[in-house]
Design an enzyme around this catalytic site. Structure first.
Site, PDB file in Angstrom:
ATOM      1  N   ASP A  27      42.130   5.359 -38.294  1.00  0.00           N
ATOM      2  CA  ASP A  27      42.940   4.521 -37.408  1.00  0.00           C
ATOM      3  C   ASP A  27      42.410   3.094 -37.558  1.00  0.00           C
ATOM      4  OD1 ASP A  27      44.740   3.825 -35.237  1.00  0.00           O
ATOM      5  OD2 ASP A  27      43.004   3.718 -33.927  1.00  0.00           O
ATOM      6  N   TYR A  87      46.043  -3.373 -36.143  1.00  0.00           N
ATOM      7  CA  TYR A  87      47.035  -3.321 -37.221  1.00  0.00           C
ATOM      8  C   TYR A  87      48.404  -3.797 -36.729  1.00  0.00           C
ATOM      9  CZ  TYR A  87      44.224  -0.352 -40.446  1.00  0.00           C
ATOM     10  OH  TYR A  87      43.300   0.148 -41.306  1.00  0.00           O
ATOM     11  N   GLY A  88      48.637  -3.643 -35.436  1.00  0.00           N
ATOM     12  CA  GLY A  88      49.953  -3.953 -34.881  1.00  0.00           C
ATOM     13  C   GLY A  88      50.385  -5.400 -35.057  1.00  0.00           C
ATOM     14  N   ASN A 107      49.990   5.347 -35.458  1.00  0.00           N
ATOM     15  CA  ASN A 107      51.451   5.231 -35.614  1.00  0.00           C
ATOM     16  C   ASN A 107      51.815   4.072 -36.532  1.00  0.00           C
ATOM     17  OD1 ASN A 107      52.979   6.911 -33.193  1.00  0.00           O
ATOM     18  ND2 ASN A 107      50.882   6.373 -32.696  1.00  0.00           N
ATOM     19  N   THR A 108      51.049   2.979 -36.421  1.00  0.00           N
ATOM     20  CA  THR A 108      51.381   1.771 -37.186  1.00  0.00           C
ATOM     21  C   THR A 108      51.187   2.010 -38.681  1.00  0.00           C
ATOM     22  OG1 THR A 108      50.549   0.559 -35.266  1.00  0.00           O
ATOM     23  CG2 THR A 108      50.994  -0.716 -37.234  1.00  0.00           C
ATOM     24  N   GLU A 130      40.165  -2.017 -27.577  1.00  0.00           N
ATOM     25  CA  GLU A 130      39.099  -2.139 -28.583  1.00  0.00           C
ATOM     26  C   GLU A 130      37.864  -2.806 -27.977  1.00  0.00           C
ATOM     27  OE1 GLU A 130      38.639  -1.295 -31.939  1.00  0.00           O
ATOM     28  OE2 GLU A 130      40.326   0.027 -31.581  1.00  0.00           O
ATOM     29  N   CYS A 181      51.502   4.817 -29.675  1.00  0.00           N
ATOM     30  CA  CYS A 181      50.310   4.242 -30.319  1.00  0.00           C
ATOM     31  C   CYS A 181      49.147   5.104 -29.849  1.00  0.00           C
ATOM     32  CB  CYS A 181      50.129   2.786 -29.882  1.00  0.00           C
ATOM     33  SG  CYS A 181      48.495   2.094 -30.268  1.00  0.00           S
ATOM     34  N   THR A 182      48.254   5.475 -30.767  1.00  0.00           N
ATOM     35  CA  THR A 182      47.185   6.412 -30.389  1.00  0.00           C
ATOM     36  C   THR A 182      46.162   5.791 -29.440  1.00  0.00           C
ATOM     37  OG1 THR A 182      46.064   5.887 -32.479  1.00  0.00           O
ATOM     38  CG2 THR A 182      47.391   7.904 -32.412  1.00  0.00           C
ATOM     39  N   HIS A 183      46.165   4.478 -29.316  1.00  0.00           N
ATOM     40  CA  HIS A 183      45.289   3.847 -28.320  1.00  0.00           C
ATOM     41  C   HIS A 183      45.808   4.070 -26.891  1.00  0.00           C
ATOM     42  CE1 HIS A 183      43.658   1.544 -31.722  1.00  0.00           C
ATOM     43  NE2 HIS A 183      42.744   1.039 -30.933  1.00  0.00           N
TER      44      HIS A 183
HETATM   45  N1  DGL Z   1      46.311   3.078 -32.868  1.00  0.00           N
HETATM   46  C1  DGL Z   1      47.255   2.519 -33.729  1.00  0.00           C
HETATM   47  C2  DGL Z   1      48.647   3.069 -33.553  1.00  0.00           C
HETATM   48  O1  DGL Z   1      48.766   4.235 -33.226  1.00  0.00           O
HETATM   49  C3  DGL Z   1      47.145   1.073 -34.128  1.00  0.00           C
HETATM   50  C4  DGL Z   1      46.961   0.071 -33.051  1.00  0.00           C
HETATM   51  C5  DGL Z   1      46.717  -1.302 -33.631  1.00  0.00           C
HETATM   52  O2  DGL Z   1      45.728  -1.444 -34.343  1.00  0.00           O
HETATM   53  O3  DGL Z   1      47.510  -2.209 -33.370  1.00  0.00           O
HETATM   54  O4  DGL Z   1      49.627   2.411 -33.749  1.00  0.00           O
END
Ligand code: DGL
Length: 266
Positions: A15, A47-48, A79-80, A157, A189-191
């Site tokens: 991730d 990553y978003g 997810n991203t 984070e 989003c997994t966060h």
């Molecule tokens: N945890 C990630 C997701 O599921 C990425 C979050 C990120 O880095 O923006 O999308």
């Protein structure tokens, strides 16, 4: 002739940062005897806010590393990265199974009573063609309000799961969903499950929140054949290992986790 499976074979999980721990937690509980290696690309999170090309390049470099360590299955616990990179990953390593993470549109369609579904995701996921196609394929005439949520992952984070600023940000992102009177909302989003109480408070007690990490872990279990390898849990980060270790201890309550630095790309 059958060859002995390698004792190094393992499941790689990655991730942008700590969000994938929500998937790792499930997977570790379901497969306690597997060798698991989790990579948090902390130095490149979130990553978003990145471009599709950057997300793809990071996902490729990480997968290459995980495969070199012995990964025979890779869980994209993001997810991203799934939205922007999973097709490229599958094309590059066609023999290797990749499990992606995507919002459960079908379960949401089954759960909604008023036909109005909310989907909370990172800006890059919200803007992706893959998500649009997923909704078109499965929404079955239901309305899906997609809300990009910039800023939320940065708080998580940094170890902030409950500040006044974060609550206000979550409130703001939930406003369009409340205005549309969604009765079901997907955490895309997994966060986001790490701050589930904040989403629930912002959306109201009657909105049903759906998470995906258990289904993702189950899919990985279905694809995995346990071998003779001995159990292990390795965590690596492109950021600072001590900071990640503290985050894991505080939020997940996992102590004495071995966290190594993975310096690639910096
Ligand atoms: N945890 C990630 C997701 O599921 C990425 C979050 C990120 O880095 O923006 O999308």
């Amino acid at each position: 002739m059958l060859t002995d499976p390698s004792p190094r074979r393992e499941i790689g999980i990655f991730d942008s940062g700590v969000g994938g721990f929500t998937v790792l937690r499930e997977l570790h509980a379901m497969l306690p005897t597997a060798r698991l290696r989790y990579l948090a690309d902390t130095a490149y999170a979130p990553y978003g806010n990145r471009t599709p090309d950057e997300i793809r390049a990071r996902s490729m470099a990480i997968s290459e590393h995980l495969i070199a360590q012995g990964a025979e299955l890779i869980v994209v616990a993001c997810n991203t990265a799934t939205a922007h990179a999973i097709e490229a990953l599958r094309a590059r390593w066609p023999a290797l199974p990749f499990v992606g993470t995507e919002p459960g549109i079908k379960p949401a369609v089954a759960a909604t009573r008023n036909g109005c579904i909310g989907l909370l995701a990172t800006p890059a996921t919200a803007a992706s063609a893959r998500l649009r196609a997923l909704i078109e394929r499965h929404a079955n005439g239901r309305e899906v309000i997609v809300q990009g949520c910039p800023g939320v992952v940065d708080h998580i984070e940094a170890g902030d799961l409950d500040s006044i600023e974060l609550r206000a940000l979550v409130e703001r992102h939930c406003e369009p969903l409340r205005a549309a009177r969604v009765d079901t909302a997907l955490l895309g989003c997994t966060h986001y499950p790490l701050i589930e109480p904040l989403w629930q408070a912002a959306l109201g007690p009657d909105v049903k929140l759906l998470r995906i990490e258990t289904a993702v872990a189950r899919r990985a279990v279905d694809l995995w054949t346990p071998g003779t390898e001995s159990p292990a849990l390795h965590v690596e980060t492109s950021g600072d290992p001590a900071t990640l270790r503290r985050w894991v201890e505080r939020v997940l309550g996992w102590h004495e986790l071995d966290v190594q630095r993975w310096p690639a790309g910096l």
